[in-house]
Scaffold this motif. Structure first.
Motif, PDB file in Angstrom:
ATOM      1  N   GLN A 128       0.819  -1.210   0.000  1.00 18.44           N
ATOM      2  CA  GLN A 128       0.000   0.000   0.000  1.00 18.44           C
ATOM      3  C   GLN A 128       0.861   1.273   0.000  1.00 18.44           C
ATOM      4  OE1 GLN A 128      -3.455   0.341   2.624  1.00 18.44           O
ATOM      5  NE2 GLN A 128      -3.133  -1.794   3.231  1.00 18.44           N
ATOM      6  N   ARG A 129       0.388   2.267  -0.742  1.00 20.51           N
ATOM      7  CA  ARG A 129       0.965   3.612  -0.733  1.00 20.51           C
ATOM      8  C   ARG A 129       2.479   3.600  -0.963  1.00 20.51           C
ATOM      9  NH1 ARG A 129      -2.760   3.404   3.378  1.00 20.51           N
ATOM     10  NH2 ARG A 129      -1.112   3.011   4.921  1.00 20.51           N
ATOM     11  N   ASN A 130       2.873   3.067  -2.094  1.00 19.92           N
ATOM     12  CA  ASN A 130       4.296   3.017  -2.436  1.00 19.92           C
ATOM     13  C   ASN A 130       4.613   3.661  -3.778  1.00 19.92           C
ATOM     14  OD1 ASN A 130       6.323   1.700  -0.606  1.00 19.92           O
ATOM     15  ND2 ASN A 130       4.685   0.187  -0.452  1.00 19.92           N
ATOM     16  N   GLY A 131       3.615   4.223  -4.450  1.00 18.71           N
ATOM     17  CA  GLY A 131       3.856   4.904  -5.715  1.00 18.71           C
ATOM     18  C   GLY A 131       4.478   4.020  -6.771  1.00 18.71           C
ATOM     19  N   ILE A 132       4.021   2.770  -6.870  1.00 17.11           N
ATOM     20  CA  ILE A 132       4.639   1.855  -7.836  1.00 17.11           C
ATOM     21  C   ILE A 132       4.170   2.126  -9.255  1.00 17.11           C
ATOM     22  CG2 ILE A 132       4.827   0.098  -6.032  1.00 17.11           C
ATOM     23  CD1 ILE A 132       2.662  -1.498  -7.498  1.00 17.11           C
ATOM     24  N   MET A 133       3.028   2.802  -9.409  1.00 11.91           N
ATOM     25  CA  MET A 133       2.498   3.227 -10.706  1.00 11.91           C
ATOM     26  C   MET A 133       2.262   2.021 -11.627  1.00 11.91           C
ATOM     27  SD  MET A 133       4.817   6.696 -10.972  1.00 11.91           S
ATOM     28  CE  MET A 133       3.914   7.398 -12.339  1.00 11.91           C
ATOM     29  N   ASN A 134       1.864   2.319 -12.860  1.00  7.89           N
ATOM     30  CA  ASN A 134       1.500   1.237 -13.786  1.00  7.89           C
ATOM     31  C   ASN A 134       2.677   0.305 -14.072  1.00  7.89           C
ATOM     32  OD1 ASN A 134      -1.226   1.886 -14.218  1.00  7.89           O
ATOM     33  ND2 ASN A 134      -0.691   3.436 -15.740  1.00  7.89           N
ATOM     34  N   GLU A 135       3.851   0.868 -14.208  1.00  8.22           N
ATOM     35  CA  GLU A 135       5.018   0.058 -14.554  1.00  8.22           C
ATOM     36  C   GLU A 135       5.284  -1.014 -13.499  1.00  8.22           C
ATOM     37  OE1 GLU A 135       9.747   0.690 -15.752  1.00  8.22           O
ATOM     38  OE2 GLU A 135       8.515   2.395 -15.116  1.00  8.22           O
ATOM     39  N   GLY A 136       5.221  -0.619 -12.245  1.00  9.58           N
ATOM     40  CA  GLY A 136       5.459  -1.575 -11.172  1.00  9.58           C
ATOM     41  C   GLY A 136       4.338  -2.593 -11.043  1.00  9.58           C
ATOM     42  N   ALA A 137       3.089  -2.126 -11.195  1.00 13.37           N
ATOM     43  CA  ALA A 137       1.948  -3.025 -11.059  1.00 13.37           C
ATOM     44  C   ALA A 137       1.915  -4.060 -12.174  1.00 13.37           C
ATOM     45  CB  ALA A 137       0.652  -2.215 -11.040  1.00 13.37           C
ATOM     46  N   VAL A 138       2.233  -3.643 -13.377  1.00 15.36           N
ATOM     47  CA  VAL A 138       2.246  -4.572 -14.506  1.00 15.36           C
ATOM     48  C   VAL A 138       3.297  -5.664 -14.277  1.00 15.36           C
ATOM     49  CG1 VAL A 138       2.813  -4.805 -16.955  1.00 15.36           C
ATOM     50  CG2 VAL A 138       1.321  -2.942 -16.192  1.00 15.36           C
ATOM     51  N   ALA A 139       4.451  -5.270 -13.750  1.00 13.13           N
ATOM     52  CA  ALA A 139       5.507  -6.254 -13.472  1.00 13.13           C
ATOM     53  C   ALA A 139       5.031  -7.284 -12.454  1.00 13.13           C
ATOM     54  CB  ALA A 139       6.756  -5.537 -12.969  1.00 13.13           C
ATOM     55  N   ILE A 140       4.326  -6.821 -11.419  1.00 14.44           N
ATOM     56  CA  ILE A 140       3.818  -7.744 -10.403  1.00 14.44           C
ATOM     57  C   ILE A 140       2.738  -8.650 -10.978  1.00 14.44           C
ATOM     58  CG2 ILE A 140       2.525  -7.869  -8.232  1.00 14.44           C
ATOM     59  CD1 ILE A 140       4.030  -5.351  -7.347  1.00 14.44           C
ATOM     60  N   ALA A 141       1.848  -8.069 -11.777  1.00 13.56           N
ATOM     61  CA  ALA A 141       0.793  -8.865 -12.404  1.00 13.56           C
ATOM     62  C   ALA A 141       1.388  -9.955 -13.286  1.00 13.56           C
ATOM     63  CB  ALA A 141      -0.131  -7.963 -13.218  1.00 13.56           C
ATOM     64  N   ASN A 142       2.399  -9.599 -14.046  1.00 11.89           N
ATOM     65  CA  ASN A 142       3.050 -10.591 -14.914  1.00 11.89           C
ATOM     66  C   ASN A 142       3.713 -11.697 -14.095  1.00 11.89           C
ATOM     67  OD1 ASN A 142       2.257  -9.153 -17.170  1.00 11.89           O
ATOM     68  ND2 ASN A 142       4.217  -8.085 -17.392  1.00 11.89           N
ATOM     69  N   ALA A 143       4.301 -11.308 -12.970  1.00  6.50           N
ATOM     70  CA  ALA A 143       4.950 -12.304 -12.107  1.00  6.50           C
ATOM     71  C   ALA A 143       3.940 -13.303 -11.570  1.00  6.50           C
ATOM     72  CB  ALA A 143       5.672 -11.602 -10.959  1.00  6.50           C
ATOM     73  N   LEU A 144       2.722 -12.827 -11.310  1.00  8.47           N
ATOM     74  CA  LEU A 144       1.696 -13.709 -10.749  1.00  8.47           C
ATOM     75  C   LEU A 144       1.129 -14.680 -11.777  1.00  8.47           C
ATOM     76  CD1 LEU A 144      -0.252 -11.398  -8.270  1.00  8.47           C
ATOM     77  CD2 LEU A 144       1.632 -12.980  -7.843  1.00  8.47           C
ATOM     78  N   GLU A 145       1.488 -14.508 -13.025  1.00  6.72           N
ATOM     79  CA  GLU A 145       1.126 -15.517 -14.024  1.00  6.72           C
ATOM     80  C   GLU A 145       2.012 -16.750 -13.862  1.00  6.72           C
ATOM     81  OE1 GLU A 145       0.752 -14.191 -18.042  1.00  6.72           O
ATOM     82  OE2 GLU A 145      -0.145 -12.268 -17.475  1.00  6.72           O
ATOM     83  N   VAL A 146       3.153 -16.538 -13.198  1.00  7.49           N
ATOM     84  CA  VAL A 146       4.096 -17.635 -12.950  1.00  7.49           C
ATOM     85  C   VAL A 146       4.001 -18.112 -11.505  1.00  7.49           C
ATOM     86  CG1 VAL A 146       6.521 -18.327 -12.974  1.00  7.49           C
ATOM     87  CG2 VAL A 146       5.652 -16.708 -14.688  1.00  7.49           C
ATOM     88  N   ASN A 147       3.966 -17.141 -10.587  1.00  5.48           N
ATOM     89  CA  ASN A 147       3.913 -17.468  -9.161  1.00  5.48           C
ATOM     90  C   ASN A 147       2.614 -18.181  -8.813  1.00  5.48           C
ATOM     91  OD1 ASN A 147       2.941 -16.723  -6.282  1.00  5.48           O
ATOM     92  ND2 ASN A 147       5.117 -16.258  -6.194  1.00  5.48           N
ATOM     93  N   GLN A 148       2.709 -19.254  -8.037  1.00  9.14           N
ATOM     94  CA  GLN A 148       1.525 -20.034  -7.690  1.00  9.14           C
ATOM     95  C   GLN A 148       1.349 -20.200  -6.177  1.00  9.14           C
ATOM     96  OE1 GLN A 148      -0.890 -21.169  -9.884  1.00  9.14           O
ATOM     97  NE2 GLN A 148       0.263 -19.880 -11.320  1.00  9.14           N
ATOM     98  N   THR A 149       1.906 -19.255  -5.396  1.00 12.15           N
ATOM     99  CA  THR A 149       1.756 -19.361  -3.940  1.00 12.15           C
ATOM    100  C   THR A 149       1.137 -18.123  -3.308  1.00 12.15           C
ATOM    101  OG1 THR A 149       4.043 -18.614  -3.644  1.00 12.15           O
ATOM    102  CG2 THR A 149       3.644 -20.995  -3.648  1.00 12.15           C
ATOM    103  N   LEU A 150       1.317 -16.933  -3.892  1.00 17.90           N
ATOM    104  CA  LEU A 150       0.793 -15.710  -3.282  1.00 17.90           C
ATOM    105  C   LEU A 150      -0.730 -15.753  -3.244  1.00 17.90           C
ATOM    106  CD1 LEU A 150       2.088 -13.053  -2.157  1.00 17.90           C
ATOM    107  CD2 LEU A 150       1.228 -11.948  -4.225  1.00 17.90           C
ATOM    108  N   LYS A 151      -1.287 -15.482  -2.062  1.00 15.01           N
ATOM    109  CA  LYS A 151      -2.740 -15.547  -1.881  1.00 15.01           C
ATOM    110  C   LYS A 151      -3.378 -14.191  -1.639  1.00 15.01           C
ATOM    111  CE  LYS A 151      -2.572 -20.206   0.114  1.00 15.01           C
ATOM    112  NZ  LYS A 151      -2.873 -21.037   1.322  1.00 15.01           N
ATOM    113  N   ASN A 152      -2.605 -13.236  -1.149  1.00 13.33           N
ATOM    114  CA  ASN A 152      -3.173 -11.942  -0.772  1.00 13.33           C
ATOM    115  C   ASN A 152      -2.236 -10.832  -1.240  1.00 13.33           C
ATOM    116  OD1 ASN A 152      -3.901  -9.567   0.717  1.00 13.33           O
ATOM    117  ND2 ASN A 152      -4.910 -10.826   2.254  1.00 13.33           N
TER     118      ASN A 152
END
Length: 394
Positions: A251-275
């Motif tokens: 929360q409240r880290n100013g990651i912007m679209n670039e950072g969020a897209v990177a995390i979203a892409n990672a979650l296409e591979v990651n299979q453990t993060l729940k929250n």
């Protein structure tokens, strides 16, 4: 969070109760009201009433620490709350030294005591020899990089500490780097809270290393650290190979679209993060588009927080497309996402196909009109949908 003030410690013998009553009736400069932050009782209840309205203005005196400590080691106490109790080095050191041989205390809260480097070293030594403390809060202690380095030594040595909260300290990138190196060697920490510690992008990049290596860390909360897109990208790369983390709060880290897209892409591979919580990170529809794609393929994420971002109808509609195909998400938070009824209806339509979502938060979106209420009612038996009160009032 540590249990709220009212009953941390349980004393079961009359001698200890009487000792506390004697302290309360003394003329000590502290007025002995410090007994409340550190001690909680099942009885006597009248002690609570006698001191509950007083405030601690000075640190607890050494003689009173010694009395409390002597009672502590002969009791069955398992939780200690010493918030804002110590204002001098000697009472603090006396208290910490008493805990070294203690084999009953499992939860320790030392928030707001300004422990500095010497106090951090003492805590590190405590963690090395004490084999029962599992939960440690050190919030708002003015901990700087030097003190963080001492705490890092304790993290390397401890075999039992599983929860550490260092919220609102001045760790900076250097302090976070020291802790990160220790975490690479630690085998017990399961939950780590480093919110508001002046981490920055450099600190997040340092934290990415233990995130890649740790096989024990399950919860990581790093709110309010201004890690920006670069910090988020570093964490995202770590998530691609991490197979243990379950909760990530950014929360409240100013990651912007670039950072969020990177995390979203990672979650296409990651299979453990729940929250995952990305509240208030200056995200737009591009981020929603990325997570819409992620929801189509990810089968483990249970909670997604995208509230207080500029997702708007365009982003919400794309996110809804992913929700239609998702089989895992249970809670979606889109509070204050600048959507109208158009975006809300796209989500409600997705619920016709989605069978796993159980909670949808649409509050704080003032452009949503009452025309969506019939659709909300249609899904309300299965999904808890939150709307602004003006939409649900009869």
């Amino acid at each position: 969070m540590f249990p709220s003030p009212a009953s941390d410690l349980f004393f079961h013998n009359f001698d200890v109760h009487q000792a506390i009553l004697n302290l309360l009736s003394s003329e000590d400069a502290l007025s002995l009201c410090t007994v409340v932050p550190i001690l909680r009782f099942k009885a006597p209840h009248f002690v609570h009433r006698a001191i509950s309205n007083k405030r601690v203005k000075k640190g607890i005196a050494t003689k009173n620490v010694e009395l409390i400590c002597s009672s502590l080691n002969s009791s069955d106490i398992t939780s200690l709350n010493a918030t804002r109790l110590f204002r001098a080095r000697i009472p603090f050191m006396t208290f910490i030294n008493t805990l070294k041989p203690n084999q009953k205390v499992t939860m320790l809260c030392l928030d707001g005591n300004t422990i500095a480097a010497g106090g951090a070293r003492a805590i590190a030594e405590l963690l090395e020899v004490n084999s029962t403390i599992k939960y440690l809060e050190l919030r708002a202690n003015g901990i700087e990089p030097e003190a963080a380095a001492f705490l890092a030594e304790g993290l390397v040595r401890t075999k039992t500490l599983s929860f550490l909260d260092l919220t609102t300290n001045f760790l900076g990138p250097q302090g976070v780097a020291s802790l990160s190196q220790a975490l690479c060697l630690n085998t017990s920490i399961r939950s780590l809270v480093l919110s508001d510690v002046c981490m920055g992008a450099d600190g997040a990049q340092a934290l990415a290393q233990p995130l890649r290596q740790s096989k024990t860390l399950r919860v990581l909360k790093i709110r309010d650290n201004r890690i920006g897109p670069d910090g988020a990208i570093a964490l995202a790369r770590a998530l691609e190979t991490n197979s243990h983390l379950e909760v990530l709060d950014l929360q409240r880290n100013g990651i912007m679209n670039e950072g969020a897209v990177a995390i979203a892409n990672a979650l296409e591979v990651n299979q453990t993060l729940k929250n995952l919580n990305l509240r208030n990170n200056r995200l737009g529809w591009i981020s929603a588009e990325a997570f819409g794609q992620t929801l189509k393929v990810n089968s483990t994420l249970r909670v997604l927080g995208l509230d207080d971002n500029m997702i708007k109808d365009q982003g919400v509609s794309i996110l809804a497309d992913g929700l239609r195909l998702n089989t895992a998400l249970q809670k979606l938070d889109l509070n204050t996402s600048r959507m109208s009824s158009v975006g809300a209806m796209s989500l409600l339509s997705a619920l016709d196909s989605n069978q796993t979502l159980r909670r949808l938060d649409l509050t704080g979106n003032s452009d949503i009109q009452r025309d969506i209420v019939p659709s909300v009612d249609r899904h309300s038996a299965r999904v808890e949908i939150f709307l602004d009160r003006n939409l649900t009032a009869d």
